[in-house]
Design an enzyme around this catalytic site. Sequence first.
Site, PDB file in Angstrom:
ATOM      1  N   CYS A 125       0.498  -1.218  -0.408  1.00 56.08           N
ATOM      2  CA  CYS A 125      -0.215   0.167   0.599  1.00 56.08           C
ATOM      3  C   CYS A 125       1.011   1.485   0.071  1.00 56.08           C
ATOM      4  O   CYS A 125       0.894   2.041   1.191  1.00 56.08           O
ATOM      5  CB  CYS A 125      -0.972   0.053   1.141  1.00 56.08           C
ATOM      6  N   ALA A 131      -1.306  10.743  -4.552  1.00 59.38           N
ATOM      7  CA  ALA A 131      -0.357  10.273  -4.424  1.00 59.38           C
ATOM      8  C   ALA A 131       0.656   8.902  -5.421  1.00 59.38           C
ATOM      9  O   ALA A 131       0.020   8.470  -4.856  1.00 59.38           O
ATOM     10  CB  ALA A 131       0.912  10.496  -2.995  1.00 59.38           C
ATOM     11  N   THR A 159      -3.186  -3.364  -4.635  1.00 59.05           N
ATOM     12  CA  THR A 159      -3.697  -5.237  -6.366  1.00 59.05           C
ATOM     13  C   THR A 159      -2.963  -6.118  -4.598  1.00 59.05           C
ATOM     14  O   THR A 159      -2.661  -6.039  -3.793  1.00 59.05           O
ATOM     15  CB  THR A 159      -1.922  -4.822  -6.587  1.00 59.05           C
ATOM     16  N   ARG A 245      11.017  -4.884 -10.223  1.00 57.31           N
ATOM     17  CA  ARG A 245      10.780  -4.313 -11.202  1.00 57.31           C
ATOM     18  C   ARG A 245      10.980  -5.249 -12.125  1.00 57.31           C
ATOM     19  O   ARG A 245      10.234  -5.567 -13.118  1.00 57.31           O
ATOM     20  CB  ARG A 245      11.283  -3.300 -11.223  1.00 57.31           C
ATOM     21  N   ARG A 270      -4.253 -19.819 -40.714  1.00 50.96           N
ATOM     22  CA  ARG A 270      -5.463 -19.033 -40.949  1.00 50.96           C
ATOM     23  C   ARG A 270      -5.087 -18.657 -42.471  1.00 50.96           C
ATOM     24  O   ARG A 270      -3.939 -18.905 -42.350  1.00 50.96           O
ATOM     25  CB  ARG A 270      -5.045 -17.243 -40.334  1.00 50.96           C
ATOM     26  N   GLY A 344      -6.888  -9.991 -36.794  1.00 54.86           N
ATOM     27  CA  GLY A 344      -7.561  -9.638 -37.755  1.00 54.86           C
ATOM     28  C   GLY A 344      -9.069  -9.668 -37.001  1.00 54.86           C
ATOM     29  O   GLY A 344      -8.560  -9.068 -35.370  1.00 54.86           O
ATOM     30  N   GLU A 368       3.932  -0.274 -10.181  1.00 50.58           N
ATOM     31  CA  GLU A 368       4.844  -0.260 -10.502  1.00 50.58           C
ATOM     32  C   GLU A 368       5.896   1.002 -10.857  1.00 50.58           C
ATOM     33  O   GLU A 368       7.455   0.514 -11.051  1.00 50.58           O
ATOM     34  CB  GLU A 368       5.866  -1.698  -9.975  1.00 50.58           C
ATOM     35  N   GLY A 369       5.650   2.320 -11.034  1.00 53.66           N
ATOM     36  CA  GLY A 369       5.975   3.509 -11.880  1.00 53.66           C
ATOM     37  C   GLY A 369       5.789   3.020 -13.083  1.00 53.66           C
ATOM     38  O   GLY A 369       5.923   2.443 -14.146  1.00 53.66           O
ATOM     39  N   GLN A 372       6.609   6.498 -17.803  1.00 47.23           N
ATOM     40  CA  GLN A 372       7.621   8.119 -17.283  1.00 47.23           C
ATOM     41  C   GLN A 372       8.995   8.094 -16.529  1.00 47.23           C
ATOM     42  O   GLN A 372       9.658   8.677 -16.284  1.00 47.23           O
ATOM     43  CB  GLN A 372       6.454   8.784 -17.790  1.00 47.23           C
TER      44      GLN A 372
HETATM   45  N1  CAA Z   1      17.019   3.357  -4.005  1.00 47.80           N
HETATM   46  C1  CAA Z   1      17.440   3.758  -1.833  1.00 47.80           C
HETATM   47  N2  CAA Z   1      16.713   5.327  -1.783  1.00 47.80           N
HETATM   48  C2  CAA Z   1      16.458   6.059  -2.610  1.00 47.80           C
HETATM   49  C3  CAA Z   1      16.078   4.725  -3.981  1.00 47.80           C
HETATM   50  C4  CAA Z   1      16.264   3.887  -4.208  1.00 47.80           C
HETATM   51  N3  CAA Z   1      16.578   3.577  -5.954  1.00 47.80           N
HETATM   52  N4  CAA Z   1      15.771   6.687  -5.020  1.00 47.80           N
HETATM   53  C5  CAA Z   1      15.845   7.585  -4.180  1.00 47.80           C
HETATM   54  N5  CAA Z   1      16.620   7.255  -3.547  1.00 47.80           N
HETATM   55  C6  CAA Z   1      16.291   7.835  -2.237  1.00 47.80           C
HETATM   56  C7  CAA Z   1      16.896   9.650  -2.485  1.00 47.80           C
HETATM   57  O1  CAA Z   1      18.893   8.873  -1.786  1.00 47.80           O
HETATM   58  C8  CAA Z   1      16.922   9.947  -1.492  1.00 47.80           C
HETATM   59  O2  CAA Z   1      17.726   9.605   0.028  1.00 47.80           O
HETATM   60  P1  CAA Z   1      17.947  11.234   0.840  1.00 47.80           P
HETATM   61  O3  CAA Z   1      16.981  12.168   0.649  1.00 47.80           O
HETATM   62  O4  CAA Z   1      18.746  10.610   1.904  1.00 47.80           O
HETATM   63  O5  CAA Z   1      19.066  11.984  -0.370  1.00 47.80           O
HETATM   64  C9  CAA Z   1      15.265  10.350  -1.601  1.00 47.80           C
HETATM   65  O6  CAA Z   1      14.788   8.035  -1.554  1.00 47.80           O
HETATM   66  C10 CAA Z   1      14.699  10.834  -1.998  1.00 47.80           C
HETATM   67  O7  CAA Z   1      15.140  10.755  -3.318  1.00 47.80           O
HETATM   68  P2  CAA Z   1      14.620  11.682  -4.787  1.00 47.80           P
HETATM   69  O8  CAA Z   1      15.027  13.109  -4.120  1.00 47.80           O
HETATM   70  O9  CAA Z   1      15.623  10.407  -5.739  1.00 47.80           O
HETATM   71  O10 CAA Z   1      12.723  11.021  -4.774  1.00 47.80           O
HETATM   72  P3  CAA Z   1      11.896  12.276  -5.495  1.00 47.80           P
HETATM   73  O11 CAA Z   1      11.021  12.124  -4.928  1.00 47.80           O
HETATM   74  O12 CAA Z   1      12.542  13.069  -6.935  1.00 47.80           O
HETATM   75  O13 CAA Z   1      10.973  10.737  -5.872  1.00 47.80           O
HETATM   76  C11 CAA Z   1      11.033   8.508  -7.654  1.00 47.80           C
HETATM   77  C12 CAA Z   1      11.986   9.390  -6.684  1.00 47.80           C
HETATM   78  C13 CAA Z   1      12.227   7.889  -8.855  1.00 47.80           C
HETATM   79  C14 CAA Z   1      10.321   9.724  -8.898  1.00 47.80           C
HETATM   80  C15 CAA Z   1       9.601   8.503  -6.982  1.00 47.80           C
HETATM   81  O14 CAA Z   1       9.156   8.987  -6.622  1.00 47.80           O
HETATM   82  C16 CAA Z   1       9.284   7.514  -7.642  1.00 47.80           C
HETATM   83  O15 CAA Z   1       9.632   5.434  -7.557  1.00 47.80           O
HETATM   84  N6  CAA Z   1       8.118   7.155  -8.168  1.00 47.80           N
HETATM   85  C17 CAA Z   1       6.986   5.687  -7.983  1.00 47.80           C
HETATM   86  C18 CAA Z   1       6.402   5.091  -7.530  1.00 47.80           C
HETATM   87  C19 CAA Z   1       5.910   4.611  -8.028  1.00 47.80           C
HETATM   88  O16 CAA Z   1       6.672   3.540  -8.323  1.00 47.80           O
HETATM   89  N7  CAA Z   1       4.566   3.607  -7.601  1.00 47.80           N
HETATM   90  C20 CAA Z   1       4.010   2.897  -7.841  1.00 47.80           C
HETATM   91  C21 CAA Z   1       3.439   1.871  -6.602  1.00 47.80           C
HETATM   92  S1  CAA Z   1       3.331   0.077  -6.308  1.00 47.80           S
HETATM   93  C22 CAA Z   1       1.936   0.052  -7.320  1.00 47.80           C
HETATM   94  O17 CAA Z   1       2.342   0.251  -8.567  1.00 47.80           O
HETATM   95  C23 CAA Z   1       0.938  -1.221  -7.355  1.00 47.80           C
HETATM   96  C24 CAA Z   1       0.698  -2.106  -7.414  1.00 47.80           C
HETATM   97  O18 CAA Z   1       0.103  -2.531  -6.465  1.00 47.80           O
HETATM   98  C25 CAA Z   1       1.658  -3.321  -8.293  1.00 47.80           C
END
Ligand code: CAA
Length: 413
Positions: A125, A131, A159, A245, A270, A344, A368-369, A372
Amino acid sequence: MQKNIAFSEKALELQAIARKIADEVVRPGAAHADKHSEYNMKAARAVADAGLFRAWIPEAYGGLDAGVLALALVAEELAKADSGFGVAYAVNALGSFPILLGGTDEQKQKWMPKIAAGETFVAFCLSEKFAGSDASGLGVRAVRDGDHYVINGEKKWTTNGGVADVYSVFAVTDPSSKSRRISAFIVEKGTPGFTIEKVEDKMGIRGVPVVETHFKDVRVPVENLIGGREGMGFKHAMMTLDHARPGVAAQAVGASQGALDLANAYANRRVQFKVPISQHQMVQQMLADMAMKTEAARQLTYASAAAIDAEGPSPANSKMAAMAKCFASDVAMEVATDAVQVFGGYGFMEDYPIAKFFRDAKILQIYEGTNQIQRIVIARHLIRESNDLEHLQEFIPTEEQQSYNAPSMNPEG
Ligand code: CAA
């Protein structure tokens, strides 16, 4: 970066078991699950009984320690038969990774053996109405009250919601902090105030529920704070996504292969213009492109999974996971679209499973992101890596050279 992909005996064994279950239980139940939006519990039980939920879990916690690569091989086989069931399986990894990667040993001892045995299903979740891609902008709150946290708010697109017995829930514990706002909690089904409010009516993957989860004064013991420390939630979420991922990429590879196999079989049956349509060069080109892209996606997927298994979390492996997820899911959408084209008019009808492959493929580019977001993750890594390209400086125009019509840098030019 991991150069060689080593398939363990265990992983290949799990793949073979998954293929058998896919053929015997998953594919035969796929149309029914899709039409009635029904979870294929028979297939889930078969998967649990065969030990496939043990794939990514260490032996110390009841697993087989076969890694993310085994998870990918299994997810691919299941998704080849039914993409919806592919995610129904892999989402248990997504839900369990926060505990596995960020949890205390006590938390792992308590939860992982049940997840490994398939007695306990898990969900993740993170997303909320406001968000989604901006995962740090959560609104769900968790406030400490003695030896409990009290959670309030709503989650979207959970999910496996309803089927799952435990939920990894991300909530804000420190609204004033930028980098340590969020913490993760384990919330059990049946906890008072925790409810499933809306089962979504979806375009595809209709056999796995996607729901809203609501939290009204939900009290969870402090022992359920993942890792026992506040403020680690965002990091745990990101690490979880890096591990999960490749599993989405694998679902996409399975979906591509499933659609390609159907299109290939149909093209040989076909007959148009007195020959099977597979004899027509335009159809051959489509099939060849579908096969090339599917294989390229598969290799990238396996490489990304193997890299995480070999090296653990790292910026390079985060980039690889994003590349695999993005590439493989774009391929799945393209291949499913072309597969419908090969079919078709029959492809457009719900009488045959190919239409379902098309509907199911779309979500792979979103969940899962979004793709984009994957490209943003990849580009951010590239920009960081550009600092290592010092040795190329003499071959690119300096700022000064960019500012006026300087002589050519190429002595031959
Ligand atoms: N591993 C560890 N730490 C990480 C990291 C990673 N891969 N990526 C970022 N961080 C850390 C950074 O180091 C930073 O740490 P500090 O503050 O200590 O410096 C902190 O996290 C913030 O990082 P960013 O400034 O890069 O964060 P951001 O706000 O710019 O966001 C983003 C980055 C990649 C866009 C992120 O928000 C993201 O991945 N968004 C997509 C979310 C997503 O995938 N959602 C899907 C949910 S699951 C789903 O789909 C449902 C399901 O059930 C299937």
